[in-house]
Each structure stands twice: as C-alpha cells, then as structure tokens.
Design a protein around this motif. Structure first.
Motif, PDB file in Angstrom:
ATOM      1  N   ALA A   5      41.559  63.742  16.713  1.00  0.00           N
ATOM      2  CA  ALA A   5      40.891  64.844  16.545  1.00  0.00           C
ATOM      3  C   ALA A   5      39.661  64.956  15.803  1.00  0.00           C
ATOM      4  O   ALA A   5      38.622  65.718  16.150  1.00  0.00           O
ATOM      5  N   GLY A   6      39.591  63.921  15.077  1.00  0.00           N
ATOM      6  CA  GLY A   6      38.279  63.739  14.264  1.00  0.00           C
ATOM      7  C   GLY A   6      37.860  64.638  13.396  1.00  0.00           C
ATOM      8  O   GLY A   6      38.526  65.373  12.576  1.00  0.00           O
ATOM      9  N   ILE A   7      36.605  65.117  13.396  1.00  0.00           N
ATOM     10  CA  ILE A   7      35.961  66.475  12.732  1.00  0.00           C
ATOM     11  C   ILE A   7      36.061  67.561  13.452  1.00  0.00           C
ATOM     12  O   ILE A   7      35.581  68.538  12.968  1.00  0.00           O
ATOM     13  N   GLY A   8      36.874  67.567  14.697  1.00  0.00           N
ATOM     14  CA  GLY A   8      37.119  68.917  15.133  1.00  0.00           C
ATOM     15  C   GLY A   8      36.331  69.544  16.224  1.00  0.00           C
ATOM     16  O   GLY A   8      36.483  70.555  16.688  1.00  0.00           O
ATOM     17  N   SER A   9      35.676  68.687  16.766  1.00  0.00           N
ATOM     18  CA  SER A   9      34.424  69.120  17.712  1.00  0.00           C
ATOM     19  C   SER A   9      35.190  69.701  19.221  1.00  0.00           C
ATOM     20  O   SER A   9      34.759  70.589  19.622  1.00  0.00           O
ATOM     21  N   VAL A  10      36.209  68.755  19.392  1.00  0.00           N
ATOM     22  CA  VAL A  10      36.810  68.982  20.657  1.00  0.00           C
ATOM     23  C   VAL A  10      37.928  70.103  20.630  1.00  0.00           C
ATOM     24  O   VAL A  10      37.867  71.231  21.373  1.00  0.00           O
ATOM     25  N   THR A  11      38.353  70.284  19.321  1.00  0.00           N
ATOM     26  CA  THR A  11      39.390  71.285  18.921  1.00  0.00           C
ATOM     27  C   THR A  11      38.618  72.611  19.138  1.00  0.00           C
ATOM     28  O   THR A  11      39.304  73.427  19.799  1.00  0.00           O
ATOM     29  N   ARG A  12      37.721  72.770  18.356  1.00  0.00           N
ATOM     30  CA  ARG A  12      37.021  74.151  18.469  1.00  0.00           C
ATOM     31  C   ARG A  12      36.475  74.369  19.875  1.00  0.00           C
ATOM     32  O   ARG A  12      36.411  75.541  20.408  1.00  0.00           O
ATOM     33  N   LEU A  13      36.247  73.364  20.646  1.00  0.00           N
ATOM     34  CA  LEU A  13      35.737  73.723  21.853  1.00  0.00           C
ATOM     35  C   LEU A  13      36.522  74.161  23.020  1.00  0.00           C
ATOM     36  O   LEU A  13      36.383  74.958  23.733  1.00  0.00           O
ATOM     37  N   LEU A  14      37.869  73.486  23.083  1.00  0.00           N
ATOM     38  CA  LEU A  14      38.666  73.393  24.039  1.00  0.00           C
ATOM     39  C   LEU A  14      39.866  74.364  23.561  1.00  0.00           C
ATOM     40  O   LEU A  14      40.563  75.032  24.482  1.00  0.00           O
ATOM     41  N   CYS A  15      40.421  74.697  22.256  1.00  0.00           N
ATOM     42  CA  CYS A  15      41.487  75.342  21.944  1.00  0.00           C
ATOM     43  C   CYS A  15      40.980  76.632  21.899  1.00  0.00           C
ATOM     44  O   CYS A  15      39.955  77.216  21.638  1.00  0.00           O
ATOM     45  N   ASN A  16      41.935  77.554  22.685  1.00  0.00           N
ATOM     46  CA  ASN A  16      41.752  79.074  22.615  1.00  0.00           C
ATOM     47  C   ASN A  16      42.982  79.784  22.353  1.00  0.00           C
ATOM     48  O   ASN A  16      44.107  79.094  22.512  1.00  0.00           O
ATOM     49  N   PRO A  17      42.819  80.996  22.200  1.00  0.00           N
ATOM     50  CA  PRO A  17      43.822  81.832  21.628  1.00  0.00           C
ATOM     51  C   PRO A  17      44.983  82.058  22.948  1.00  0.00           C
ATOM     52  O   PRO A  17      46.324  82.433  22.604  1.00  0.00           O
ATOM     53  N   ASP A  18      45.014  81.880  24.160  1.00  0.00           N
ATOM     54  CA  ASP A  18      45.809  81.837  25.084  1.00  0.00           C
ATOM     55  C   ASP A  18      46.901  80.804  25.312  1.00  0.00           C
ATOM     56  O   ASP A  18      47.821  80.863  26.005  1.00  0.00           O
ATOM     57  N   MET A  19      46.512  79.687  24.622  1.00  0.00           N
ATOM     58  CA  MET A  19      47.314  78.532  24.642  1.00  0.00           C
ATOM     59  C   MET A  19      48.702  78.661  23.692  1.00  0.00           C
ATOM     60  O   MET A  19      48.427  79.412  22.904  1.00  0.00           O
ATOM     61  N   ARG A  21      50.310  76.376  21.907  1.00  0.00           N
ATOM     62  CA  ARG A  21      50.073  75.622  20.852  1.00  0.00           C
ATOM     63  C   ARG A  21      49.057  74.488  21.301  1.00  0.00           C
ATOM     64  O   ARG A  21      49.137  74.054  22.227  1.00  0.00           O
ATOM     65  N   TRP A  22      48.255  74.029  20.342  1.00  0.00           N
ATOM     66  CA  TRP A  22      47.310  73.020  20.407  1.00  0.00           C
ATOM     67  C   TRP A  22      47.719  72.178  19.067  1.00  0.00           C
ATOM     68  O   TRP A  22      47.390  72.719  17.930  1.00  0.00           O
ATOM     69  N   VAL A  23      48.301  70.867  19.301  1.00  0.00           N
ATOM     70  CA  VAL A  23      48.375  70.031  18.155  1.00  0.00           C
ATOM     71  C   VAL A  23      47.139  69.102  18.099  1.00  0.00           C
ATOM     72  O   VAL A  23      46.783  68.259  19.075  1.00  0.00           O
ATOM     73  N   ALA A  24      46.506  69.250  16.907  1.00  0.00           N
ATOM     74  CA  ALA A  24      45.194  68.231  16.671  1.00  0.00           C
ATOM     75  C   ALA A  24      45.884  67.074  15.652  1.00  0.00           C
ATOM     76  O   ALA A  24      46.049  67.062  14.677  1.00  0.00           O
ATOM     77  N   MET A  25      45.980  65.782  16.329  1.00  0.00           N
ATOM     78  CA  MET A  25      46.605  64.710  15.696  1.00  0.00           C
ATOM     79  C   MET A  25      45.467  63.896  15.362  1.00  0.00           C
ATOM     80  O   MET A  25      44.543  63.399  16.220  1.00  0.00           O
ATOM     81  N   GLU A  26      45.466  63.408  14.088  1.00  0.00           N
ATOM     82  CA  GLU A  26      44.212  62.527  13.447  1.00  0.00           C
ATOM     83  C   GLU A  26      45.098  61.622  12.716  1.00  0.00           C
ATOM     84  O   GLU A  26      45.615  62.175  11.557  1.00  0.00           O
ATOM     85  N   PRO A  27      44.694  60.563  12.721  1.00  0.00           N
ATOM     86  CA  PRO A  27      45.335  59.301  11.814  1.00  0.00           C
ATOM     87  C   PRO A  27      44.519  59.068  10.386  1.00  0.00           C
ATOM     88  O   PRO A  27      45.021  58.785   9.564  1.00  0.00           O
ATOM     89  N   ASP A  28      43.376  59.640  10.400  1.00  0.00           N
ATOM     90  CA  ASP A  28      42.712  59.472   9.143  1.00  0.00           C
ATOM     91  C   ASP A  28      43.004  60.693   8.227  1.00  0.00           C
ATOM     92  O   ASP A  28      42.700  61.882   8.708  1.00  0.00           O
ATOM     93  N   LEU A  29      43.577  60.560   6.784  1.00  0.00           N
ATOM     94  CA  LEU A  29      43.883  61.394   6.110  1.00  0.00           C
ATOM     95  C   LEU A  29      42.758  62.149   5.691  1.00  0.00           C
ATOM     96  O   LEU A  29      43.116  63.614   5.615  1.00  0.00           O
ATOM     97  N   SER A  30      41.902  61.672   5.298  1.00  0.00           N
ATOM     98  CA  SER A  30      40.744  62.622   4.888  1.00  0.00           C
ATOM     99  C   SER A  30      40.287  63.517   5.730  1.00  0.00           C
ATOM    100  O   SER A  30      39.819  64.729   5.687  1.00  0.00           O
ATOM    101  N   MET A  31      40.045  63.205   7.177  1.00  0.00           N
ATOM    102  CA  MET A  31      39.583  63.740   8.392  1.00  0.00           C
ATOM    103  C   MET A  31      40.777  65.101   8.554  1.00  0.00           C
ATOM    104  O   MET A  31      40.168  66.103   8.845  1.00  0.00           O
ATOM    105  N   CYS A  32      41.788  64.571   8.400  1.00  0.00           N
ATOM    106  CA  CYS A  32      42.956  65.521   8.704  1.00  0.00           C
ATOM    107  C   CYS A  32      42.862  66.599   7.561  1.00  0.00           C
ATOM    108  O   CYS A  32      42.983  68.034   7.887  1.00  0.00           O
TER     109      CYS A  32
END
Length: 202
Positions: A5-19, A21-32
């Motif tokens: 998920a990185g810095i969340g650019s895609v998450t903010r663009l594609l995740c919407n309230p109609d879903m 659940r959206w799981v944003a998985m990110e391996p880097d702890l600081s980014m998470c």
C-alpha cells in the motif's frame, strides 16, 4: 486486499464506503505506521484495515474477492511464487489484478535505484499465469507516457526523471493517455495491466 500500500495513494483513490472491507498490506513498518495515522485522521475510509506484512503473513484460510498489485510486483524477486500464493487467497471467481511498468528495454538505473527487479511485457506476464486462474484481460496503458520515456532517453539522454517531469507526467500525460490509449487499441504503453480470475473449484 492491496499488496504494498505504500503511502496510501491507491488506497485513497480506490477504497470507498460501499466496500465491506479493504485490507491495505504494507511490509515497511514506518510506512504502515503512517497509513495508520492517516486512518486515525480520517483520511482513509473506515472500512480500511491497515496491516504490516506481506501475503506470507496471511492466515491460510483468509480469502478476498480481489487482490491488487499496483506498481508492486516488479519489486518482488520471485514474482511467479507471489502470484501463486495470491491465488490461494482468492475466493472462487475472485480477481487478481497487476499493474506494472512495461518494456524491459526501458529498464534504467532509476528502476534499479527504486528496487525494481524487472519491467514486463504482455507475453511475459502471461507466462506468470498462476495455476487455478485464467487471464481475462491484458493490455498496455499510458501510450503518451511511453513516447515521453522514449523521447527522454533518445533526445535528452536522461535515464532518471526529474521531479518536475514526474509532476508533469501525473498532471497531464496520464490524463491524455486515458483518451488516446483506446485509439491504439491498448497496444502501446508505459505500463502493463493484467487481470486473472480464479477458476471456481480450484
């Protein structure tokens, strides 16, 4: 589920309230941690769940209707094994979606510096088709970006884009490509997208 998920650019663009659940998985702890702070500030939808880790960390029984790798697969050394594991976590008829940089001939020191192992072709992605899934779409995207990349290499003799070039790319070239790509029947592009569907019963 969104892998990397990185810095969340895609998450903010594609995740919407109609879903559900959206799981944003990110391996880097600081980014998470930054993603979780965004969620606390209300910058991510309430149905967004942020997790640190990779697909290896999932419960074997956990399934998703869609799994996305948006500019992520090229960062993973064993891409074939990664996609095979992803299919195991898809519900029957679920979709695996990959967007990645195209054309190995365009691989530059900039790619290597940001952790890319490779760039892809349509046929190259097709050879990665995981067992139990069928490819239902593959095409190139961003034809204008491809022309700009070639021009940058041939005329400006630059392998690394500047910040100004990246902003111009995002602001103008991508928007233009959205209109022009269909005219070329999605046969040209700086990126490649592929979608697989899990075969029911697999």
């Amino acid at each position: 589920m969104e892998i990397g998920a990185g810095i969340g650019s895609v998450t903010r663009l594609l995740c919407n309230p109609d879903m559900k659940r959206w799981v944003a998985m990110e391996p880097d702890l600081s980014m998470c941690q930054k993603l979780r702070q965004m969620a606390e500030r209300g910058e991510l939808e309430k149905n967004c769940v942020v997790r640190v880790g990779t697909i290896e960390n999932l419960n074997p029984a956990e399934l998703f209707d869609s799994i996305l790798y948006i500019d992520v697969l090229e960062h993973i050394k064993d891409d074939r094994r990664e996609l095979e594991k992803a299919v195991h976590h898809l519900e029957p008829n679920g979709h695996l979606i990959v967007l990645a940089p195209a054309h190995p001939s365009l691989f530059t020191p900039f790619d290597a510096s940001i952790g890319h192992f490779r760039r892809y072709t349509l046929s190259g992605l097709a050879t990665l088709s995981p067992p139990g899934a069928k490819m239902i779409l593959s095409r190139y995207l961003d034809c204008i970006g491809l022309l700009a990349s070639l021009g940058n290499r041939l005329f400006l003799h630059s392998s690394n884009p500047t910040l100004k070039q990246i902003k111009f790319w995002d602001s103008w070239l991508v928007r233009t490509s959205v209109r022009v790509d269909p005219l070329f029947n999605f046969k040209l592009g700086k990126s490649v997208i592929a979608i697989w569907q899990k075969i029911s019963g697999s």
